[in-house]
Design a protein around this motif. Sequence first.
Motif, PDB file in Angstrom:
ATOM      1  N   GLY A   1      -2.613 -23.689   0.834  1.00 57.34           N
ATOM      2  CA  GLY A   1      -1.970 -24.376  -0.274  1.00 57.34           C
ATOM      3  C   GLY A   1      -2.044 -25.876  -0.058  1.00 57.34           C
ATOM      4  O   GLY A   1      -2.154 -26.338   1.074  1.00 57.34           O
ATOM      5  N   PHE A   2      -1.996 -26.624  -1.133  1.00 58.46           N
ATOM      6  CA  PHE A   2      -2.074 -28.073  -1.022  1.00 58.46           C
ATOM      7  C   PHE A   2      -0.700 -28.659  -0.770  1.00 58.46           C
ATOM      8  O   PHE A   2       0.314 -28.138  -1.221  1.00 58.46           O
ATOM      9  CB  PHE A   2      -2.706 -28.676  -2.270  1.00 58.46           C
ATOM     10  CG  PHE A   2      -4.202 -28.714  -2.171  1.00 58.46           C
ATOM     11  CD1 PHE A   2      -4.863 -29.904  -2.005  1.00 58.46           C
ATOM     12  CD2 PHE A   2      -4.940 -27.544  -2.196  1.00 58.46           C
ATOM     13  CE1 PHE A   2      -6.240 -29.935  -1.878  1.00 58.46           C
ATOM     14  CE2 PHE A   2      -6.315 -27.563  -2.068  1.00 58.46           C
ATOM     15  CZ  PHE A   2      -6.975 -28.762  -1.911  1.00 58.46           C
ATOM     16  N   SER A   3      -0.676 -29.748  -0.006  1.00 59.79           N
ATOM     17  CA  SER A   3       0.581 -30.406   0.303  1.00 59.79           C
ATOM     18  C   SER A   3       0.457 -31.900   0.002  1.00 59.79           C
ATOM     19  O   SER A   3      -0.647 -32.432  -0.102  1.00 59.79           O
ATOM     20  CB  SER A   3       0.961 -30.176   1.760  1.00 59.79           C
ATOM     21  OG  SER A   3      -0.053 -30.614   2.616  1.00 59.79           O
ATOM     22  N   PHE A   4       1.607 -32.533  -0.123  1.00 62.69           N
ATOM     23  CA  PHE A   4       1.672 -33.937  -0.480  1.00 62.69           C
ATOM     24  C   PHE A   4       2.711 -34.614   0.395  1.00 62.69           C
ATOM     25  O   PHE A   4       3.710 -34.000   0.774  1.00 62.69           O
ATOM     26  CB  PHE A   4       2.029 -34.092  -1.965  1.00 62.69           C
ATOM     27  CG  PHE A   4       1.058 -33.381  -2.847  1.00 62.69           C
ATOM     28  CD1 PHE A   4      -0.128 -33.986  -3.222  1.00 62.69           C
ATOM     29  CD2 PHE A   4       1.296 -32.085  -3.261  1.00 62.69           C
ATOM     30  CE1 PHE A   4      -1.053 -33.311  -4.008  1.00 62.69           C
ATOM     31  CE2 PHE A   4       0.378 -31.400  -4.049  1.00 62.69           C
ATOM     32  CZ  PHE A   4      -0.797 -32.019  -4.422  1.00 62.69           C
ATOM     33  N   PHE A   5       2.474 -35.884   0.713  1.00 62.90           N
ATOM     34  CA  PHE A   5       3.366 -36.629   1.587  1.00 62.90           C
ATOM     35  C   PHE A   5       4.144 -37.646   0.763  1.00 62.90           C
ATOM     36  O   PHE A   5       3.564 -38.431   0.021  1.00 62.90           O
ATOM     37  CB  PHE A   5       2.554 -37.338   2.674  1.00 62.90           C
ATOM     38  CG  PHE A   5       3.394 -38.075   3.664  1.00 62.90           C
ATOM     39  CD1 PHE A   5       4.156 -37.392   4.601  1.00 62.90           C
ATOM     40  CD2 PHE A   5       3.438 -39.453   3.661  1.00 62.90           C
ATOM     41  CE1 PHE A   5       4.940 -38.065   5.520  1.00 62.90           C
ATOM     42  CE2 PHE A   5       4.213 -40.139   4.578  1.00 62.90           C
ATOM     43  CZ  PHE A   5       4.965 -39.451   5.509  1.00 62.90           C
TER      44      PHE A   5
END
Length: 120
Positions: free
Chosen positions: A35-39
């Motif tokens: 899954g994609f993650s964001f900071f």
Amino acid sequence: MNAFLDKLSNVFSLRECDGGVMISTPIMYQGADHGFSFFVEKSRNGFSINDRGQTIEYLRENLDPGRYEDRITTICERFEITLEDGVFYGRLASLESGQTMRNLFKFIGVMNMIANIDTF
């Protein structure tokens, strides 16, 4: 920032790291194995968000992003997102504005649009 994190934790998985928060999403682009993650981190006028290079990395693994450079630039300009050294950056409004979550979902939507640039 705690109020913002409380809202996020109702929707996403969160992990504190590097002075900010990593937001893990269930979004999986075609052929991706994670899954994609964001900071997200606090900034002077709200929060900043970036994809830590995952979107460009995904494009490089699946197609030639250079071929879509003009489209990517247009999308970034339209949604006030910058691309620096393979990382997309956006700004999230302050909590007081009531627009923070809207900006977050807009950023995630734009990353989805760019990751699927070959379909537009």
